[in-house]
Design a protein around this motif. Structure first.
Motif, PDB file in Angstrom:
ATOM      1  N   UNK A  24      -1.830 -24.627  -4.998  1.00  0.00           N
ATOM      2  CA  UNK A  24      -1.349 -23.291  -4.149  1.00  0.00           C
ATOM      3  C   UNK A  24      -2.217 -23.180  -2.743  1.00  0.00           C
ATOM      4  N   UNK A  25      -1.276 -23.194  -1.663  1.00  0.00           N
ATOM      5  CA  UNK A  25      -1.836 -22.768  -0.340  1.00  0.00           C
ATOM      6  C   UNK A  25      -2.696 -21.484   0.020  1.00  0.00           C
ATOM      7  N   UNK A  26      -2.030 -20.372  -0.621  1.00  0.00           N
ATOM      8  CA  UNK A  26      -3.009 -19.124  -0.735  1.00  0.00           C
ATOM      9  C   UNK A  26      -4.289 -19.351  -1.706  1.00  0.00           C
ATOM     10  N   UNK A  27      -3.997 -19.701  -2.831  1.00  0.00           N
ATOM     11  CA  UNK A  27      -5.361 -20.141  -3.404  1.00  0.00           C
ATOM     12  C   UNK A  27      -6.301 -20.876  -2.907  1.00  0.00           C
ATOM     13  N   UNK A  28      -5.910 -21.959  -2.239  1.00  0.00           N
ATOM     14  CA  UNK A  28      -6.867 -23.017  -1.428  1.00  0.00           C
ATOM     15  C   UNK A  28      -7.483 -22.020  -0.432  1.00  0.00           C
ATOM     16  N   UNK A  99     -10.517   0.687  -1.531  1.00  0.00           N
ATOM     17  CA  UNK A  99      -9.252   0.304  -1.647  1.00  0.00           C
ATOM     18  C   UNK A  99      -9.267  -1.384  -1.589  1.00  0.00           C
ATOM     19  N   UNK A 100      -9.998  -1.729  -0.904  1.00  0.00           N
ATOM     20  CA  UNK A 100     -10.204  -3.371  -0.563  1.00  0.00           C
ATOM     21  C   UNK A 100     -11.025  -3.908  -1.730  1.00  0.00           C
ATOM     22  N   UNK A 101     -12.141  -3.269  -2.246  1.00  0.00           N
ATOM     23  CA  UNK A 101     -12.689  -3.632  -3.695  1.00  0.00           C
ATOM     24  C   UNK A 101     -11.750  -3.705  -4.681  1.00  0.00           C
ATOM     25  N   UNK A 102     -10.861  -2.653  -4.747  1.00  0.00           N
ATOM     26  CA  UNK A 102      -9.666  -2.655  -5.904  1.00  0.00           C
ATOM     27  C   UNK A 102      -8.819  -4.161  -5.620  1.00  0.00           C
ATOM     28  N   UNK A 103      -8.409  -4.396  -4.547  1.00  0.00           N
ATOM     29  CA  UNK A 103      -7.760  -5.833  -4.209  1.00  0.00           C
ATOM     30  C   UNK A 103      -8.509  -6.876  -4.771  1.00  0.00           C
ATOM     31  N   UNK A 104      -9.824  -6.858  -4.518  1.00  0.00           N
ATOM     32  CA  UNK A 104     -10.619  -8.102  -4.712  1.00  0.00           C
ATOM     33  C   UNK A 104     -10.880  -8.091  -6.025  1.00  0.00           C
ATOM     34  N   UNK A 108      -6.402 -11.894  -7.889  1.00  0.00           N
ATOM     35  CA  UNK A 108      -5.136 -12.345  -7.482  1.00  0.00           C
ATOM     36  C   UNK A 108      -5.040 -13.255  -6.329  1.00  0.00           C
ATOM     37  N   UNK A 109      -4.715 -14.733  -6.831  1.00  0.00           N
ATOM     38  CA  UNK A 109      -4.798 -15.643  -5.684  1.00  0.00           C
ATOM     39  C   UNK A 109      -3.796 -15.303  -4.451  1.00  0.00           C
ATOM     40  N   UNK A 110      -2.721 -14.303  -4.671  1.00  0.00           N
ATOM     41  CA  UNK A 110      -1.828 -14.210  -3.841  1.00  0.00           C
ATOM     42  C   UNK A 110      -2.183 -13.144  -2.755  1.00  0.00           C
ATOM     43  N   UNK A 111      -3.414 -12.306  -3.200  1.00  0.00           N
ATOM     44  CA  UNK A 111      -4.031 -11.448  -2.182  1.00  0.00           C
ATOM     45  C   UNK A 111      -4.941 -12.153  -1.266  1.00  0.00           C
ATOM     46  N   UNK A 112      -5.080 -13.262  -1.305  1.00  0.00           N
ATOM     47  CA  UNK A 112      -6.279 -14.023  -0.746  1.00  0.00           C
ATOM     48  C   UNK A 112      -6.026 -13.764   0.818  1.00  0.00           C
ATOM     49  N   UNK A 113      -5.200 -13.830   1.529  1.00  0.00           N
ATOM     50  CA  UNK A 113      -4.875 -13.567   2.888  1.00  0.00           C
ATOM     51  C   UNK A 113      -5.127 -12.139   3.357  1.00  0.00           C
ATOM     52  N   UNK A 114      -4.581 -11.276   2.357  1.00  0.00           N
ATOM     53  CA  UNK A 114      -4.759  -9.943   2.637  1.00  0.00           C
ATOM     54  C   UNK A 114      -6.385  -9.527   2.724  1.00  0.00           C
ATOM     55  N   UNK A 115      -7.110  -9.996   1.688  1.00  0.00           N
ATOM     56  CA  UNK A 115      -8.562  -9.877   1.743  1.00  0.00           C
ATOM     57  C   UNK A 115      -9.029 -10.229   2.798  1.00  0.00           C
TER      58      UNK A 115
END
Length: 234
Positions: A24-28, A99-104, A108-115
């Motif tokens: 997965x590109x986002x996971x990578x 809120x950022x800590x909740x995302x981390x 979820x690998x899909x959140x990598x770019x957002x994080x």
């Protein structure tokens, strides 16, 4: 040489074909920047904690320090105008960091770019705000602001480096801008329609304020994207 590429998460074979054990590109992407993200989270949190200490000390001092008789300095409008914005900013950054800590923590690998984008922007916002906030708090305490007992001067000098540590803040904000400009669909849609943004007579409420901030973000992003496209075509 190819065998000295330090390819832990990716490699290129003899035929020049790229391979990675993380499909997965986002996971990578998340794996590659996770170390930086942790550092930015810690530095941003440190900046917020410094602001909490500084503004708490300054407000407590202002509520006890009399000036010209029995009137405490917190009763003066100019003093309130200097400290209340610091207090409000500290609360806002504290909530944003939570809120950022909740995302981390969702992992979820899909959140990598957002994080990556949010941690970059929040690190810059927290440390830049901290520099100004601690200076205001120090000044609002007068000569007492230089006392080592209140920690304002200690945090102001020892953590000033945070604006460039783990990434220069200007570069961090460029990361945020790039992330917004990468949303091609939003740019193609054009400026958003300013609907449903009225604030009621009862004062500011969170949903309308959030909608106003979202509208401003999208409008500015479209404007910058349009200017960049025009410059590129010139």
């Amino acid at each position: 040489p190819r065998d000295a590429m330090l390819y832990v998460f990716a490699s290129v074979d003899d035929e020049g074909v790229y391979h990675s054990p993380i499909p997965s590109i986002s996971a990578r992407f998340g794996t590659m920047v996770s170390g930086l993200t942790t550092g930015r989270l810690l530095i941003g949190q440190g900046g917020i904690d410094s602001m909490k200490i500084g503004v708490t000390t300054a407000i407590r001092y202002a509520c006890q320090r009399p000036q010209f008789g029995d009137k405490i300095i917190m009763d003066y409008l100019t003093h309130q105008q200097r400290l209340f914005p610091v207090l409000a900013t500290t609360y806002a950054l504290h909530i944003a960091m939570g809120a950022l800590k909740d995302i981390v923590e969702r992992r979820n690998s899909a959140d990598a770019k957002t994080i990556h984008i949010v941690s970059s922007g929040l690190k810059a916002a927290a440390t830049w705000s901290k520099v100004k906030a601690l200076q205001d708090c120090r000044e609002c305490c007068g000569g007492f602001g230089f006392s080592s007992a209140n920690k304002i001067g200690v945090y102001a000098t020892d953590t000033n480096i945070d604006t460039t540590f783990e990434g220069d803040n200007t570069v961090m904000m460029q990361q945020v801008a790039r992330g917004l400009l990468d949303d091609k669909a939003a740019l193609a849609a054009g400026p958003p329609s300013p609907s449903g943004l009225d604030v009621g007579p009862g004062g500011a409420e969170l949903p309308p304020l959030a909608a106003l901030l979202s509208f401003r973000e999208r409008a500015l992003t479209v404007r910058v994207g349009g200017a960049m496209a025009a410059a590129g075509g010139a």
